[in-house]
Design an enzyme around this catalytic site. Sequence first.
Site, PDB file in Angstrom:
ATOM      1  N   GLU A  91      30.872 -58.577 -32.433  1.00  0.00           N
ATOM      2  CA  GLU A  91      29.553 -58.326 -32.431  1.00  0.00           C
ATOM      3  C   GLU A  91      30.430 -58.616 -31.097  1.00  0.00           C
ATOM      4  O   GLU A  91      30.540 -57.148 -30.216  1.00  0.00           O
ATOM      5  CB  GLU A  91      28.509 -58.805 -32.575  1.00  0.00           C
ATOM      6  CG  GLU A  91      28.217 -58.391 -31.912  1.00  0.00           C
ATOM      7  CD  GLU A  91      25.875 -58.068 -32.541  1.00  0.00           C
ATOM      8  OE1 GLU A  91      24.821 -57.731 -31.515  1.00  0.00           O
ATOM      9  OE2 GLU A  91      26.061 -60.221 -33.325  1.00  0.00           O
ATOM     10  N   ASP A  92      30.813 -59.209 -30.388  1.00  0.00           N
ATOM     11  CA  ASP A  92      30.720 -59.544 -28.722  1.00  0.00           C
ATOM     12  C   ASP A  92      31.712 -59.146 -28.578  1.00  0.00           C
ATOM     13  O   ASP A  92      32.168 -59.664 -27.038  1.00  0.00           O
ATOM     14  CB  ASP A  92      30.199 -60.514 -28.140  1.00  0.00           C
ATOM     15  CG  ASP A  92      28.243 -60.690 -28.406  1.00  0.00           C
ATOM     16  OD1 ASP A  92      28.227 -59.499 -28.678  1.00  0.00           O
ATOM     17  OD2 ASP A  92      27.662 -62.289 -28.435  1.00  0.00           O
TER      18      ASP A  92
END
Length: 748
Positions: A91-92
Amino acid sequence: MGKEDIHINDDLLIEQEFNNLISDYLKTNHRRKVDIITKAFLLAKEAHKGARRRSGEPYILHPIAVARIVCGEIGLGSTSICAALLHDVVEDTEYTVEDLRVLFGDKIAQIVDGLTKISSGMFGENVSAQAENFRKLLLTMSDDIRVILVKIADRLHNMRTLGSMAPAKQYKIAGETMYIYAPLAHRLGLFAIKTELEELSFKWENPEVYNEIALKLQASHSARTNVYEHFARPVVDKLNELGFKYEIRAREKSIYSIWNKMQAKGVPFEEIYDIFAVRIIFENGPGVDEKKRCWDIYSVITDIYKLRPDRIRDWVSRPKSNGYQALHLTVMGPDGQWIEIQIRSRRMDDIAEKGFAAHWKYKEGKIEEDTELDKWLKTIKEILESPSPNAMDFLDTIKLNLFSQEIFVFTPKGEIRTLAQGATALDFAYDVHSDIGDHCIGAKVNHKLVPLSEKLNSGDQVEILTSKTQRPKSEWLTLVTTAKARTKIEYALRRSRRETSKRGEEIITNGFAEAGIEFTPDVLVKMIDYYQKTTKDDLFFAIGNHDIILPQKIEKLLALKKQGQDNLLLRYMKQAFHVVKRPEKEKVSKPEDSEPINPKKTYILEEDSFSKNFRMPSCCNPIPGDKVFGYLTDNNEVEVHSIHCPVGLKLKASQGDRIVNLEWGSYTQFPFMSTIIVTGIDRMGMLNDITKVITAGSLNIKEMNIETNDGVFEGRIVVYVHDVNDLQTLCSRIAKIKGVKAVNRKQS
């Protein structure tokens, strides 16, 4: 301190925390896969390099902390620990699920993928429009339960470090935790984590109440210790004499559960007597029957103390669906207090603390088939097959399943079925099969004919009576309590409505075709107006259901223009009248007349706030001094909700980006309605004395209702007050009246 020193300190801290994780892992009975855990850590450390949490600490400390919870507090192995270390990488950072699949294999990649979907889907910014993402979460969860276990660990660490967040974000996360994660943890048997999640949510939302109860617990601790020691002494002597190996301790209720009980019973802290329970955990040797050992200890206790028969709970013979096993009983202690005792083996205690899923489903070298947990996940999948089109209704349906307690009933052939407590005969019919539910006309419970609404009890034998002509009815939704039955009925009703609408459309199109007239959209609009329907589907349904009988000469429908306009005018007049009749408190200006609300700003609720775009919904009736938050509606209006409001809890869980920080300003003119409950011993003049106290405080009574039964009265009084101080002063004055035993504010 220079940047270099900070980096050295950070590296030391990260190394220390990772070593603690490995130490936790080596204490478990899982296979020693330290290499793959180290590989996951090094990748996560590199991926998150330079990133920091809001608190200022290096970001990598968060995945390590989640991995430690997964390992030490839930009891999972290397696959889940790696997934926890990598849970934010996709996600990051630049890494993809495919990268993780190549490096760590399918299982770890699949779990990380599931965790990424949860973050960006169900618990993203736009949950109300993302029911599909929630379904994906649950489907992922039912494929591999470890996804939700790691997510619960992630949420637990976020709750432990919530202090660095802005208040509105705290409300969102705490509300979401109470609404979804705590019940999920409970259903998965993670009792210690469920309790801590509830406790932390309550602490962040209600710090004053939390601290007040904590201080009272601290002050009364020594008195409870004395009660426990008086109770335990003879029990310990007898168990030692009989050669039992065991551990006995007192376990206090959580602050949240104490507060919950205070609210439910309408009593102060001083009147909550079952603040602690006694837990006896015995070591079970090889070849000894656990169940028999539980009842042996039960026998020892009941030989010493008097039993309360209605409070025996045998979760040993028939475990709860989340795997919980224990024998509960309540006895009268030597100090004249009822004391609850929980008897369980060390194995049962492990399951209770670390969760049924972790203990059995993924125990190395052993996979249990058809566990109670698998049955529950199967039920979740059945709900997913025909979900409600509305995301929040769907969430509520799932919650019915999360919160349920169990009863056990029998089919006519003696097969046991597990249902939620409060389930009816109709719930049972749908539990057997959806076709049986759809055609159910009645039931026999213990060979006696009962209606569909009959509530079932554990041990009932139930036979369902059916008829081919029976069809589900909308009122059935009020007769069921289980998620499965509600979902099946809603699906059947939607299907039936579609069929009826289709029949209605065929009636009208065939009628026009036979008359040789074109059925145009303009004619359809006129008909919708004339028959006062909202959509064409409503019109077709009413025709198909014979609520509307069309004229024999279909061309008459072409002359509806004037009548349709008259009807429209009448409806506009009704709407205008409705607006005029709105209560004073809900008056709001048009959105374009007021400045847009900024969710990141804290708003002060002053005297003139409600002439702007703030309004008070009727669900919780907060008053100045109550802790409140705001919810920003589509019309740029802010609904003011109490922090305890059940409607507000749902909004915090699902619409976190619309939560607004609110604080009360000063109020003198504007009165608020509040309800108090008064109980006591009845006597002549009691009503007069209560009324005098209220009027002496210059407060107006809206409603008063007092009932007396065998010399005891209970009164419900609705008064207008300016703030919480007015209410507290009134309650303390009423409490001083002779014969009054308790005065409490009724929470909506």
